[in-house]
Motif scaffolding. Structure first.
Motif, PDB file in Angstrom:
ATOM      1  N   ASN A 196       0.805  -1.221   0.000  1.00  0.00           N
ATOM      2  CA  ASN A 196       0.000   0.000   0.000  1.00  0.00           C
ATOM      3  C   ASN A 196       0.839   1.272   0.000  1.00  0.00           C
ATOM      4  OD1 ASN A 196      -2.399  -1.452   0.062  1.00  0.00           O
ATOM      5  ND2 ASN A 196      -2.321  -1.631   2.278  1.00  0.00           N
ATOM      6  N   GLN A 197       2.133   1.161  -0.242  1.00  0.00           N
ATOM      7  CA  GLN A 197       3.001   2.333  -0.246  1.00  0.00           C
ATOM      8  C   GLN A 197       3.193   2.867  -1.657  1.00  0.00           C
ATOM      9  OE1 GLN A 197       6.722   1.357   1.608  1.00  0.00           O
ATOM     10  NE2 GLN A 197       5.802   0.979   3.597  1.00  0.00           N
ATOM     11  N   TYR A 198       3.343   4.181  -1.754  1.00  0.00           N
ATOM     12  CA  TYR A 198       3.682   4.823  -3.028  1.00  0.00           C
ATOM     13  C   TYR A 198       5.199   4.841  -3.096  1.00  0.00           C
ATOM     14  CZ  TYR A 198       3.429   8.134  -6.897  1.00  0.00           C
ATOM     15  OH  TYR A 198       3.532   8.736  -8.126  1.00  0.00           O
ATOM     16  N   ARG A 199       5.745   4.134  -4.060  1.00  0.00           N
ATOM     17  CA  ARG A 199       7.185   3.940  -4.135  1.00  0.00           C
ATOM     18  C   ARG A 199       7.758   4.573  -5.403  1.00  0.00           C
ATOM     19  NH1 ARG A 199       8.323   0.253  -0.232  1.00  0.00           N
ATOM     20  NH2 ARG A 199      10.199  -0.608  -1.132  1.00  0.00           N
ATOM     21  N   MET A 200       9.071   4.496  -5.547  1.00  0.00           N
ATOM     22  CA  MET A 200       9.762   5.098  -6.696  1.00  0.00           C
ATOM     23  C   MET A 200       9.189   4.572  -8.015  1.00  0.00           C
ATOM     24  SD  MET A 200      12.064   7.188  -7.821  1.00  0.00           S
ATOM     25  CE  MET A 200      13.441   7.519  -6.760  1.00  0.00           C
ATOM     26  N   ALA A 201       8.900   3.290  -8.092  1.00  0.00           N
ATOM     27  CA  ALA A 201       8.344   2.719  -9.328  1.00  0.00           C
ATOM     28  C   ALA A 201       7.003   3.362  -9.673  1.00  0.00           C
ATOM     29  CB  ALA A 201       8.191   1.208  -9.193  1.00  0.00           C
ATOM     30  N   ASN A 202       6.187   3.649  -8.651  1.00  0.00           N
ATOM     31  CA  ASN A 202       4.907   4.320  -8.883  1.00  0.00           C
ATOM     32  C   ASN A 202       5.124   5.734  -9.402  1.00  0.00           C
ATOM     33  OD1 ASN A 202       4.375   2.744  -5.928  1.00  0.00           O
ATOM     34  ND2 ASN A 202       3.057   2.188  -7.639  1.00  0.00           N
ATOM     35  N   LEU A 203       6.092   6.418  -8.818  1.00  0.00           N
ATOM     36  CA  LEU A 203       6.402   7.783  -9.235  1.00  0.00           C
ATOM     37  C   LEU A 203       6.881   7.817 -10.684  1.00  0.00           C
ATOM     38  CD1 LEU A 203       6.712  10.772  -8.510  1.00  0.00           C
ATOM     39  CD2 LEU A 203       8.960  10.232  -7.554  1.00  0.00           C
ATOM     40  N   VAL A 218       5.013   9.716 -13.815  1.00  0.00           N
ATOM     41  CA  VAL A 218       5.710  10.707 -14.652  1.00  0.00           C
ATOM     42  C   VAL A 218       5.668  10.265 -16.103  1.00  0.00           C
ATOM     43  CG1 VAL A 218       7.974  11.708 -15.174  1.00  0.00           C
ATOM     44  CG2 VAL A 218       7.166  11.603 -12.808  1.00  0.00           C
ATOM     45  N   GLN A 219       5.841   8.989 -16.339  1.00  0.00           N
ATOM     46  CA  GLN A 219       5.793   8.452 -17.701  1.00  0.00           C
ATOM     47  C   GLN A 219       4.431   8.708 -18.336  1.00  0.00           C
ATOM     48  OE1 GLN A 219       6.233   4.189 -17.815  1.00  0.00           O
ATOM     49  NE2 GLN A 219       6.428   4.125 -20.033  1.00  0.00           N
ATOM     50  N   LYS A 220       3.351   8.447 -17.594  1.00  0.00           N
ATOM     51  CA  LYS A 220       2.000   8.646 -18.114  1.00  0.00           C
ATOM     52  C   LYS A 220       1.696  10.120 -18.367  1.00  0.00           C
ATOM     53  CE  LYS A 220      -0.058   4.587 -15.919  1.00  0.00           C
ATOM     54  NZ  LYS A 220      -0.933   4.124 -14.836  1.00  0.00           N
ATOM     55  N   MET A 221       2.133  10.996 -17.452  1.00  0.00           N
ATOM     56  CA  MET A 221       1.818  12.424 -17.561  1.00  0.00           C
ATOM     57  C   MET A 221       2.613  13.125 -18.647  1.00  0.00           C
ATOM     58  SD  MET A 221       1.426  13.738 -13.702  1.00  0.00           S
ATOM     59  CE  MET A 221       1.207  12.517 -12.459  1.00  0.00           C
ATOM     60  N   ALA A 264      11.724   8.708 -18.052  1.00  0.00           N
ATOM     61  CA  ALA A 264      10.968   9.139 -16.876  1.00  0.00           C
ATOM     62  C   ALA A 264      11.768   8.857 -15.612  1.00  0.00           C
ATOM     63  CB  ALA A 264       9.609   8.435 -16.821  1.00  0.00           C
ATOM     64  N   ARG A 265      12.421   7.706 -15.541  1.00  0.00           N
ATOM     65  CA  ARG A 265      13.262   7.361 -14.384  1.00  0.00           C
ATOM     66  C   ARG A 265      14.423   8.347 -14.264  1.00  0.00           C
ATOM     67  NH1 ARG A 265      13.891   3.657  -9.964  1.00  0.00           N
ATOM     68  NH2 ARG A 265      15.786   4.481  -9.052  1.00  0.00           N
ATOM     69  N   THR A 266      15.025   8.705 -15.398  1.00  0.00           N
ATOM     70  CA  THR A 266      16.122   9.674 -15.385  1.00  0.00           C
ATOM     71  C   THR A 266      15.629  11.032 -14.885  1.00  0.00           C
ATOM     72  OG1 THR A 266      17.225   8.534 -17.212  1.00  0.00           O
ATOM     73  CG2 THR A 266      17.857  10.818 -16.822  1.00  0.00           C
ATOM     74  N   ALA A 267      14.437  11.436 -15.308  1.00  0.00           N
ATOM     75  CA  ALA A 267      13.875  12.713 -14.878  1.00  0.00           C
ATOM     76  C   ALA A 267      13.606  12.712 -13.369  1.00  0.00           C
ATOM     77  CB  ALA A 267      12.597  13.009 -15.650  1.00  0.00           C
ATOM     78  N   VAL A 268      13.017  11.647 -12.862  1.00  0.00           N
ATOM     79  CA  VAL A 268      12.725  11.541 -11.430  1.00  0.00           C
ATOM     80  C   VAL A 268      14.029  11.534 -10.634  1.00  0.00           C
ATOM     81  CG1 VAL A 268      11.806  10.020  -9.629  1.00  0.00           C
ATOM     82  CG2 VAL A 268      10.495  10.415 -11.721  1.00  0.00           C
ATOM     83  N   ASP A 269      15.006  10.762 -11.086  1.00  0.00           N
ATOM     84  CA  ASP A 269      16.301  10.727 -10.404  1.00  0.00           C
ATOM     85  C   ASP A 269      16.946  12.115 -10.376  1.00  0.00           C
ATOM     86  OD1 ASP A 269      16.123   8.018  -9.848  1.00  0.00           O
ATOM     87  OD2 ASP A 269      17.369   7.411 -11.558  1.00  0.00           O
ATOM     88  N   ALA A 270      16.835  12.858 -11.477  1.00  0.00           N
ATOM     89  CA  ALA A 270      17.415  14.204 -11.551  1.00  0.00           C
ATOM     90  C   ALA A 270      16.737  15.149 -10.560  1.00  0.00           C
ATOM     91  CB  ALA A 270      17.298  14.747 -12.972  1.00  0.00           C
ATOM     92  N   VAL A 271      15.424  15.050 -10.426  1.00  0.00           N
ATOM     93  CA  VAL A 271      14.698  15.909  -9.479  1.00  0.00           C
ATOM     94  C   VAL A 271      15.096  15.570  -8.043  1.00  0.00           C
ATOM     95  CG1 VAL A 271      12.412  16.441  -8.541  1.00  0.00           C
ATOM     96  CG2 VAL A 271      12.757  16.372 -11.011  1.00  0.00           C
ATOM     97  N   VAL A 272      15.121  14.293  -7.717  1.00  0.00           N
ATOM     98  CA  VAL A 272      15.488  13.877  -6.358  1.00  0.00           C
ATOM     99  C   VAL A 272      16.921  14.317  -6.050  1.00  0.00           C
ATOM    100  CG1 VAL A 272      15.930  11.885  -4.854  1.00  0.00           C
ATOM    101  CG2 VAL A 272      13.855  11.971  -6.264  1.00  0.00           C
ATOM    102  N   TYR A 273      17.828  14.094  -6.981  1.00  0.00           N
ATOM    103  CA  TYR A 273      19.226  14.496  -6.805  1.00  0.00           C
ATOM    104  C   TYR A 273      19.327  16.005  -6.591  1.00  0.00           C
ATOM    105  CZ  TYR A 273      24.061  15.636  -7.920  1.00  0.00           C
ATOM    106  OH  TYR A 273      25.335  16.130  -7.872  1.00  0.00           O
ATOM    107  N   SER A 274      18.612  16.769  -7.384  1.00  0.00           N
ATOM    108  CA  SER A 274      18.673  18.229  -7.279  1.00  0.00           C
ATOM    109  C   SER A 274      18.149  18.725  -5.936  1.00  0.00           C
ATOM    110  CB  SER A 274      17.880  18.878  -8.415  1.00  0.00           C
ATOM    111  OG  SER A 274      18.473  18.571  -9.649  1.00  0.00           O
TER     112      SER A 274
END
Length: 113
Positions: A8-15, A19-22, A30-40
Motif C-alpha cells: 500500500n506504499q507509493y514507491r519510486m516505481a509508482n512515481l 511521470v511516464q503517463k503524464m 521518466a526514471r532519469t527525470a525523477v532521479d534528476a529531481v530527487v538528486y537536485s
C-alpha cells in the motif's frame, strides 16, 4: 501513526510510472527525470541547508547540539548531527486533508499568462 504494508506504499516505481503517463516519456527517460529531481533537491538542501519546492514543501537541515549528560548514573556523550526536517506546503496539507482536489498543472501553463 501506523505504517501501511509495502503493498500500500507509493514507491519510486509508482512515481516513475506516473511521470511516464503524464509526460509521454519512455520509462527509462521518466526514471532519469525523477532521479534528476530527487538528486537536485538533495544537493540543493545539502548546499544551502534549505530548499523550498512550491507545491511540495520545505526541506531544512538542522544541526543538533552535542554534549554530555548524566543518564542512569553514567555520563553519556552525544555527537552533533545534521537532521533533515520536512514541512509540507499549505496546498499539500489541504490536499491531504481533503480540503481541495489534487490537480496536475504542467509548468508550461505558467507561460500562458
Amino acid at each position: 501513526m501506523s505504517v501501511p504494508g509495502k503493498e500500500n506504499q507509493y514507491r519510486m516505481a509508482n512515481l516513475v510510472e506516473d511521470v511516464q503517463k503524464m509526460t509521454g516519456l519512455a520509462k527509462k527517460d521518466a526514471r532519469t527525470a525523477v532521479d534528476a529531481v530527487v538528486y537536485s533537491i538533495v544537493k540543493g538542501t545539502l548546499e544551502t541547508k534549505y530548499s523550498n519546492i512550491v507545491g511540495l514543501g520545505k526541506f531544512v537541515v538542522k544541526t543538533t547540539k552535542g554534549g554530555t549528560r548524566s543518564a542512569f548514573g553514567r555520563e553519556v556523550t552525544s555527537v552533533p548531527k545534521n537532521k533533515v526536517k520536512f514541512a509540507p506546503s499549505r496546498r499539500f496539507r489541504k490536499v491531504v486533508n481533503g480540503e481541495i482536489d489534487i490537480t496536475f498543472q504542467s509548468g508550461d501553463d505558467e507561460d500562458d499568462e
